[in-house]
Design a protein around this motif. Sequence first.
Motif, mmCIF file in Angstrom:
data_model
loop_
_atom_site.group_PDB
_atom_site.id
_atom_site.type_symbol
_atom_site.label_atom_id
_atom_site.label_comp_id
_atom_site.label_asym_id
_atom_site.label_seq_id
_atom_site.Cartn_x
_atom_site.Cartn_y
_atom_site.Cartn_z
ATOM 1 N N GLU A 29 9.939 10.695 -67.952
ATOM 2 C CA GLU A 29 8.562 10.687 -67.460
ATOM 3 C C GLU A 29 8.181 12.036 -66.854
ATOM 4 O OE1 GLU A 29 8.558 7.250 -64.906
ATOM 5 O OE2 GLU A 29 8.446 5.870 -66.608
ATOM 6 N N ASP A 31 9.652 14.919 -67.639
ATOM 7 C CA ASP A 31 9.600 15.844 -68.781
ATOM 8 C C ASP A 31 8.227 15.806 -69.445
ATOM 9 O OD1 ASP A 31 12.222 16.708 -68.433
ATOM 10 O OD2 ASP A 31 13.028 15.443 -70.042
ATOM 11 N N THR A 32 7.692 14.613 -69.641
ATOM 12 C CA THR A 32 6.372 14.456 -70.253
ATOM 13 C C THR A 32 5.296 15.104 -69.391
ATOM 14 O OG1 THR A 32 7.035 12.421 -71.383
ATOM 15 C CG2 THR A 32 4.675 12.767 -71.062
ATOM 16 N N LEU A 34 5.640 17.524 -67.292
ATOM 17 C CA LEU A 34 5.832 18.979 -67.204
ATOM 18 C C LEU A 34 5.633 19.696 -68.533
ATOM 19 C CD1 LEU A 34 9.021 19.070 -64.947
ATOM 20 C CD2 LEU A 34 6.687 19.690 -64.269
ATOM 21 N N LYS A 35 5.300 18.955 -69.575
ATOM 22 C CA LYS A 35 5.216 19.525 -70.917
ATOM 23 C C LYS A 35 4.301 20.758 -70.981
ATOM 24 C CE LYS A 35 4.675 18.260 -75.703
ATOM 25 N NZ LYS A 35 4.495 17.226 -76.680
ATOM 26 N N ASP A 36 3.159 20.711 -70.304
ATOM 27 C CA ASP A 36 2.228 21.843 -70.350
ATOM 28 C C ASP A 36 2.789 23.093 -69.673
ATOM 29 O OD1 ASP A 36 0.412 20.340 -71.764
ATOM 30 O OD2 ASP A 36 -0.857 19.885 -70.034
ATOM 31 N N ASP A 38 5.902 23.891 -70.019
ATOM 32 C CA ASP A 38 6.984 24.283 -70.921
ATOM 33 C C ASP A 38 8.339 24.359 -70.215
ATOM 34 O OD1 ASP A 38 8.091 24.935 -73.413
ATOM 35 O OD2 ASP A 38 7.853 27.089 -73.066
ATOM 36 N N SER A 40 11.574 21.556 -68.542
ATOM 37 C CA SER A 40 12.092 20.191 -68.458
ATOM 38 C C SER A 40 12.342 19.831 -66.999
ATOM 39 C CB SER A 40 13.407 20.088 -69.239
ATOM 40 O OG SER A 40 14.413 20.852 -68.576
ATOM 41 N N SER A 41 12.652 18.568 -66.764
ATOM 42 C CA SER A 41 12.961 18.139 -65.399
ATOM 43 C C SER A 41 14.194 18.863 -64.869
ATOM 44 C CB SER A 41 13.147 16.615 -65.341
ATOM 45 O OG SER A 41 14.126 16.188 -66.264
#
Length: 145
Positions: A29, A31-32, A34-36, A38, A40-41
């Motif tokens: 969740e 990771d999703t 933080l996608k913008d 670029d 990861s957790s």
Amino acid sequence: MNHYTSANFSMTQSIGFALTKARNLVAAEVDTALKDLDISSQQMGIVLSLQRGIATTPFELSKLLGIDTGLMTRMLDKLETKGLLARSRSVEDRRVVNLHLTRKGEQVAAQIPGIVPPVLNARLRNFSRAEFEELKRLLAKFIGE
């Protein structure tokens, strides 16, 4: 006191299984979210640790985040390639590599506190304040803090 025996142990009912499943769920969740940015957790942990001065070397980060040194090196390589951090050799001890965030890394770090809390709060929405505090207390006890 032994809570598990060979007679009552079930992998899917074990604390280890539940902790791993919870960690994977939260990581996916975050990771999703933080996608913008670029990252990861796991990379977020590195970025925030450097931003806050909690750790400044690969070894310190590995120890703090519980990540083996090989994976840490690969993650640092990725963050360096993205222009988020830079490495430099210590003047006092050339064996030591110091890490610091670049301007871009600082900008990314500054955005994280606005992104991650809503993700965690959504996962914790059914917890009372007392349950939340108890969960934190029990997890700290479990990991030995």
